[in-house]
Design a protein around this motif. Structure first.
Motif: not given
Length: 268
Positions: A108-129
């Motif tokens: 999105p080209n605007r600020c917004c709140t996104l509902a994140l799936s469990p898959l997306v959350r786990e992938l972000i955690i994996e990249l960070a950790d």
């Protein structure tokens, strides 16, 4: 008691400096922040890259020039590249920052709140950790994450803000005392306006009726307080509801689920 806005303007060490971001060559870069070990708010700043802020525990409020977004634990706030913003976290928050190259994926080209799936959350955690991810594995995780992230739905946890001085005064007063039961007519009298003039002004400036605008503010404060660990009974009382059931009814009507179901525990 409910945490009031605005919070003190202090630096959040976990918010990477722009030069640090520029030096990171990957399409996507993720970091973990434990707010209990850092400060609670990053003052207004911007990044060349787009930023997703995801709380795994607690909540985050993101403020941009004409809006405020609330981010509960199962969502993330998306801030496009170059947009000035500030992030305020609850004291118990555990956050992940995801920085994305502007050309890496269509977002999105605007600020917004996104509902994140469990898959997306786990992938972000994996990249960070994983500090040392094999190049092939890292590219696969990145590709899968970007593909999934671009499909996440937008949540309606947005409070339109305005530079109109009379509405700023009302918003500031309601933030200080969200239980204030004053009617549109009473607020209009304080602002030296007619009731119809104030109603039109709010609609023109925010796109919402006065009642809906005030309810959005209450929802943001309620979600932030619930995410910080406040019980429903306390939040209901602090917002001025005569009963817990009345607050739950408002919450369910606005967001489709009860407060308890909405704020599931994603702690790790």
């Amino acid at each position: 008691m409910i945490t009031k806005f605005p919070l003190p303007r202090v630096s959040l060490p976990g918010a990477l400096l722009d030069q640090d971001l520029e030096e990171h060559a990957s399409r996507v870069h993720a970091i973990r922040i434990d707010v209990s070990q850092n400060e609670r708010e990053a003052p207004e700043h911007s990044h060349r890259k787009g930023q997703l802020v995801m709380p795994l525990r607690g909540g985050v409020t993101c403020r941009v020039p004409r809006g405020m977004w609330m981010v509960p634990p199962h969502c993330g706030v998306w801030v496009p590249a170059g947009m000035p913003h500030s992030n305020a976290a609850t004291a118990n928050a555990r956050l992940f920052y995801l920085f994305i190259e502007p050309t890496a994926v269509e977002m999105p080209n605007r600020c917004c709140t996104l509902a994140l799936s469990p898959l997306v959350r786990e992938l972000i955690i994996e990249l960070a950790d994983r500090s040392e991810v094999a190049e092939v594995d890292g590219e696969l995780i990145t590709t899968l994450l970007l593909s999934a992230l671009s499909k996440m739905p937008v949540e309606h946890l947005h409070l339109p803000l305005t530079g109109e001085p009379r509405l700023e005064r009302i918003a500031t007063a309601l933030v200080k005392d969200p239980s204030d039961p004053s009617t549109v007519a009473q607020w209009a009298k304080r602002m030296a306006l007619s009731e119809n003039s104030l109603a039109r002004l709010v609609q023109q400036e925010t796109g919402l009726t006065f009642g809906r605008w005030r309810q959005q503010l209450q929802l943001i404060i309620a979600i932030r307080s619930l995410a910080a660990g406040a019980p429903v009974q306390q939040v209901s009382g602090d917002l001025g509801y005569e009963s817990v059931s009345a607050f739950i009814t408002m919450f369910k009507k606005a967001l489709g689920v009860s407060p308890a179901k909405y704020l599931k525990d994603f702690d790790r």
